[in-house]
Design a protein around this motif. Structure first.
Motif, short mmCIF file in Angstrom:
data_model
loop_
_atom_site.label_atom_id
_atom_site.label_comp_id
_atom_site.label_asym_id
_atom_site.label_seq_id
_atom_site.Cartn_x
_atom_site.Cartn_y
_atom_site.Cartn_z
N UNK A 34 -3.94 -23.18 -13.20
CA UNK A 34 -3.68 -21.90 -13.31
C UNK A 34 -4.00 -21.15 -11.91
N UNK A 35 -4.54 -21.47 -11.08
CA UNK A 35 -4.64 -20.59 -9.63
C UNK A 35 -3.68 -21.53 -8.90
N UNK A 36 -3.34 -22.82 -8.99
CA UNK A 36 -2.07 -23.34 -8.16
C UNK A 36 -0.92 -22.66 -8.71
N UNK A 37 -0.87 -22.35 -9.90
CA UNK A 37 0.65 -21.79 -10.35
C UNK A 37 0.66 -20.40 -9.83
N UNK A 38 -0.62 -19.55 -9.92
CA UNK A 38 -0.34 -18.43 -9.40
C UNK A 38 0.10 -18.18 -7.96
N UNK A 39 -0.04 -19.12 -7.32
CA UNK A 39 0.12 -19.01 -5.70
C UNK A 39 1.23 -20.17 -5.34
N UNK A 229 -8.16 -22.71 5.05
CA UNK A 229 -6.72 -22.52 4.28
C UNK A 229 -6.60 -21.04 3.69
N UNK A 230 -5.19 -20.63 3.64
CA UNK A 230 -5.21 -19.22 3.06
C UNK A 230 -5.75 -19.10 1.59
N UNK A 231 -5.80 -20.04 1.07
CA UNK A 231 -6.53 -19.89 -0.45
C UNK A 231 -7.81 -19.48 -0.32
N UNK A 232 -8.69 -19.67 0.81
CA UNK A 232 -9.94 -19.04 0.99
C UNK A 232 -10.10 -17.54 1.49
N UNK A 233 -8.70 -17.09 1.72
CA UNK A 233 -8.48 -15.70 1.90
C UNK A 233 -8.79 -14.96 0.56
N UNK A 234 -7.92 -15.48 -0.29
CA UNK A 234 -8.04 -14.97 -1.65
C UNK A 234 -9.20 -15.27 -2.49
N UNK A 235 -9.77 -16.32 -2.28
CA UNK A 235 -11.10 -16.90 -2.71
C UNK A 235 -12.23 -17.00 -1.72
N UNK A 236 -12.86 -16.10 -0.96
CA UNK A 236 -13.75 -16.17 -0.15
C UNK A 236 -14.86 -17.02 -0.37
N UNK A 237 -15.37 -17.09 -1.50
CA UNK A 237 -16.34 -17.81 -1.85
C UNK A 237 -16.14 -19.41 -1.96
N UNK A 238 -14.97 -19.93 -1.98
CA UNK A 238 -14.66 -21.21 -1.74
C UNK A 238 -14.83 -21.96 -0.36
N UNK A 239 -15.62 -22.87 -0.31
CA UNK A 239 -16.15 -23.51 1.03
C UNK A 239 -15.36 -24.76 1.17
#
Length: 291
Positions: A34-39, A229-239
């Protein structure tokens, strides 16, 4: 070659490698379809390889030229090094120094080599092999190294159970610099000169720092691995999986994102794909990258 300006400073990207590296789920277990599809509209082809399902990461340096000074920020993996578990960075044979020259600097012209942290993919070209010895690649440079990071990896390297640190690159690419008297071991906050400030951003490594450039009323942050990765800008809690302190890494990421969004600074990460640099905007639910 990416070349950007901040005030009178010129910044060029010096590429070592750029391509698919890790499966999305291995890098970010929280990611799902779902997240991959959104981005997906921005992920491929620069940040995600749809055919393999692998995240794309770049490994590069930033060459900063300001006034008469030439400053190299992070020095990648280096050639001819074994990297267990990382086939994409093992036994490289890339024309990195030729690319550096094309960007505007020969090794002897570098005034400072600045390391955001001491992981193996940020110190590799600090040294090169000469007559069986690891010697400074940049013979006239001062190497700016985080003292907390150096002390952390010095202990790891001396531990028979955990050494050698960072796949041996601490001994190959860091110790010869320090033991040869070429290093400036700094503890942030620390001002290097009129234009550059060193700020602590620990967590990905114990002594990770970021470099803030200010010139002509404009600002830039060289953030190393605060995010990969830019995904971590949208999801800063991802490490990223490899951290010295996961919660500290999240806190540093949010702090840097807030500073970048608040100042309108250009952001220069260590591994983000094309166009490699950009800005961060505050949004209702967090942050949005404008790269």
């Amino acid at each position: 070659m990416s070349v950007l300006a901040v005030g009178q400073a010129k910044i060029a990207r010096v590429e070592e490698t750029y391509g698919p590296t890790y499966r999305v789920g291995d890098l970010f277990p929280e990611c799902n379809e779902e997240i991959l599809a959104a981005h997906r509209h921005w992920l491929a082809p620069n940040h995600y390889d749809a055919a393999s399902g692998f995240i794309k990461l770049s490994v590069h340096s930033w060459l900063l030229q300001i006034g008469r000074q030439k400053i190299l920020i992070d020095s990648c993996c280096g050639n001819n090094k074994t990297k267990p578990g990382r086939p994409f960075w093992t036994m490289l044979n890339v024309p990195y120094l030729d690319r550096l020259a094309a960007a505007g600097a020969r090794p002897e012209e570098i005034d400072f080599v600045m390391c955001t942290h001491l992981h193996h993919d940020h110190v590799g070209w600090n040294t090169q092999l000469s007559n069986g010895r690891w010697v400074p690649t940049f013979p006239n440079a001062r190497y700016v190294i985080s003292k907390p990071d150096f002390e952390y990896y010095q202990k790891v390297d001396a531990d028979p159970k955990n050494g050698p640190a960072e796949m041996g690159t601490f001994r190959e690419c860091v110790l010869p610099i320090v033991e040869g008297g070429r290093a400036e071991l700094v503890t942030g906050p620390h001002r290097l000169n009129d234009h550059l400030e060193i700020l602590p951003a620990p967590g990905h490594s114990a002594g990770h720092v970021v470099f803030k450039l200010s010139n002509g009323g404009e600002h830039a942050f060289f953030i190393g691995d605060v995010f990969h990765h830019l995904l971590q800008v949208y999801y800063p809690h991802w490490n990223f999986p490899k951290n010295s302190d996961a919660e500290q890494a999240r806190a540093s990421r949010r702090m840097v994102l807030e500073q970048c969004a608040g100042t309108g600074a250009l952001v220069f990460p260590g591994h983000v794909g094309a166009p490699f640099a950009g800005r961060i905007e505050a949004a209702a639910k967090g942050f949005v990258p404008r790269f």
